[in-house]
Design a protein around this motif. Structure first.
Motif, PDB file in Angstrom:
ATOM      1  N   VAL A   1       0.924  -0.989   0.314  1.00  0.00           N
ATOM      2  CA  VAL A   1       0.332   0.499  -0.358  1.00  0.00           C
ATOM      3  C   VAL A   1       0.899   0.854  -0.242  1.00  0.00           C
ATOM      4  O   VAL A   1       0.001   2.307  -0.554  1.00  0.00           O
ATOM      5  CB  VAL A   1      -1.514  -0.024   0.726  1.00  0.00           C
ATOM      6  CG1 VAL A   1      -1.888  -0.771   0.959  1.00  0.00           C
ATOM      7  CG2 VAL A   1      -0.353  -0.128   2.031  1.00  0.00           C
TER       8      VAL A   1
ATOM      9  N   ALA B   1       0.737   4.167  -2.836  1.00  0.00           N
ATOM     10  CA  ALA B   1       0.814   5.698  -2.544  1.00  0.00           C
ATOM     11  C   ALA B   1       1.449   6.250  -3.218  1.00  0.00           C
ATOM     12  O   ALA B   1       1.354   7.868  -3.996  1.00  0.00           O
ATOM     13  CB  ALA B   1       0.596   5.709  -0.746  1.00  0.00           C
TER      14      ALA B   1
ATOM     15  N   ASN C   1       1.110  10.761   1.905  1.00  0.00           N
ATOM     16  CA  ASN C   1      -0.026   9.164   1.270  1.00  0.00           C
ATOM     17  C   ASN C   1       0.317   8.423   1.949  1.00  0.00           C
ATOM     18  O   ASN C   1       0.032   7.469   2.628  1.00  0.00           O
ATOM     19  CB  ASN C   1      -0.008   9.466  -0.434  1.00  0.00           C
ATOM     20  CG  ASN C   1      -0.840  10.697  -0.389  1.00  0.00           C
ATOM     21  OD1 ASN C   1      -1.958  11.110   0.430  1.00  0.00           O
ATOM     22  ND2 ASN C   1      -1.048  10.905  -1.767  1.00  0.00           N
ATOM     23  N   THR C   2       2.458   7.823   1.293  1.00  0.00           N
ATOM     24  CA  THR C   2       2.509   7.010   1.900  1.00  0.00           C
ATOM     25  C   THR C   2       2.302   6.603   3.287  1.00  0.00           C
ATOM     26  O   THR C   2       1.847   5.219   3.654  1.00  0.00           O
ATOM     27  CB  THR C   2       4.304   7.247   1.256  1.00  0.00           C
ATOM     28  OG1 THR C   2       4.165   7.604   0.348  1.00  0.00           O
ATOM     29  CG2 THR C   2       5.187   5.709   1.288  1.00  0.00           C
TER      30      THR C   2
ATOM     31  N   ALA D   1      -0.879   5.504   3.970  1.00  0.00           N
ATOM     32  CA  ALA D   1      -1.048   4.135   4.198  1.00  0.00           C
ATOM     33  C   ALA D   1      -0.585   3.343   4.359  1.00  0.00           C
ATOM     34  O   ALA D   1      -1.423   1.596   4.616  1.00  0.00           O
ATOM     35  CB  ALA D   1      -1.144   3.975   2.162  1.00  0.00           C
TER      36      ALA D   1
ATOM     37  N   LEU E   1      -2.470   3.169   7.557  1.00  0.00           N
ATOM     38  CA  LEU E   1      -4.067   2.162   7.760  1.00  0.00           C
ATOM     39  C   LEU E   1      -4.156   0.829   7.642  1.00  0.00           C
ATOM     40  O   LEU E   1      -4.188  -0.140   8.224  1.00  0.00           O
ATOM     41  CB  LEU E   1      -4.950   2.514   6.191  1.00  0.00           C
ATOM     42  CG  LEU E   1      -5.152   3.949   6.124  1.00  0.00           C
ATOM     43  CD1 LEU E   1      -5.835   4.164   4.895  1.00  0.00           C
ATOM     44  CD2 LEU E   1      -6.318   3.883   7.123  1.00  0.00           C
TER      45      LEU E   1
ATOM     46  N   TYR F   1      -6.864  -2.401   5.069  1.00  0.00           N
ATOM     47  CA  TYR F   1      -5.912  -2.017   3.715  1.00  0.00           C
ATOM     48  C   TYR F   1      -6.314  -1.273   2.357  1.00  0.00           C
ATOM     49  O   TYR F   1      -5.696  -1.003   1.400  1.00  0.00           O
ATOM     50  CB  TYR F   1      -4.262  -2.831   3.791  1.00  0.00           C
ATOM     51  CG  TYR F   1      -4.313  -4.300   3.313  1.00  0.00           C
ATOM     52  CD1 TYR F   1      -4.350  -4.114   1.907  1.00  0.00           C
ATOM     53  CD2 TYR F   1      -4.861  -5.072   3.942  1.00  0.00           C
ATOM     54  CE1 TYR F   1      -4.079  -5.100   1.328  1.00  0.00           C
ATOM     55  CE2 TYR F   1      -4.583  -6.209   3.293  1.00  0.00           C
ATOM     56  CZ  TYR F   1      -4.662  -6.804   2.124  1.00  0.00           C
ATOM     57  OH  TYR F   1      -4.969  -7.647   1.115  1.00  0.00           O
TER      58      TYR F   1
ATOM     59  N   ALA G   1      -7.740   1.448   1.273  1.00  0.00           N
ATOM     60  CA  ALA G   1      -6.062   2.737   0.995  1.00  0.00           C
ATOM     61  C   ALA G   1      -6.450   1.974  -0.644  1.00  0.00           C
ATOM     62  O   ALA G   1      -5.362   2.656  -1.249  1.00  0.00           O
ATOM     63  CB  ALA G   1      -5.203   2.468   1.645  1.00  0.00           C
TER      64      ALA G   1
ATOM     65  N   PHE H   1      -6.025   4.570  -3.106  1.00  0.00           N
ATOM     66  CA  PHE H   1      -4.909   4.747  -4.063  1.00  0.00           C
ATOM     67  C   PHE H   1      -5.223   4.633  -6.013  1.00  0.00           C
ATOM     68  O   PHE H   1      -4.716   5.468  -6.882  1.00  0.00           O
ATOM     69  CB  PHE H   1      -3.980   4.284  -3.283  1.00  0.00           C
ATOM     70  CG  PHE H   1      -3.823   5.441  -2.022  1.00  0.00           C
ATOM     71  CD1 PHE H   1      -3.759   6.855  -2.446  1.00  0.00           C
ATOM     72  CD2 PHE H   1      -3.741   4.378  -1.088  1.00  0.00           C
ATOM     73  CE1 PHE H   1      -3.731   7.810  -1.685  1.00  0.00           C
ATOM     74  CE2 PHE H   1      -3.505   6.102  -0.200  1.00  0.00           C
ATOM     75  CZ  PHE H   1      -3.730   7.164  -0.360  1.00  0.00           C
TER      76      PHE H   1
END
Length: 109
Positions: A32, A36, A65-66, A69, A72, A84, A87, A91
């Motif tokens: 993820v 992202a 974002n990374t 993710a 999450l 996940y 995400a 994304f």
């Protein structure tokens, strides 16, 4: 324009020559996080084509974002829920949306 391509080529070369083995326990987090990061890269390419690119927005979005993710995925593991996947869905959809817009920009040229 040649500098990002040079960085991409160096990154691919390093990735091929120095393989990194990720433990299976972290595979969800890395998948993820990479998705992202790719979303941010494609968003940066889109912004460049629209003459709207800002380094600060790109870098902050890339790392936020990374990390979001991966967080999450971690929280989902702690709760026993496949969080996940949210995400991956978001994304992934944004990645394909950005790719479609980039394709349209390139075809118009």
């Amino acid at each position: 324009m040649w500098l990002p391509l040079l960085g991409l080529m160096i990154g691919i070369l390093v990735g091929l020559l120095i393989p990194v083995k990720i433990p299976i326990a972290y595979a969800k987090y890395m998948s993820v996080a990479v998705l992202a990061a790719l979303d941010s890269v494609f968003g940066g390419l889109r912004a460049t084509l629209e003459n709207n690119f800002d380094h600060i927005i790109f870098l902050s979005g890339f790392f936020a974002n990374t990390l979001l993710a991966a967080f999450l995925a971690y929280i989902g593991d702690q709760l026993g829920v496949e969080l996940y996947l949210a995400a991956v869905f978001v994304f992934g959809a944004r990645l394909f949306q950005n790719l479609g817009i980039i394709r349209r920009h390139l075809l118009k040229r």
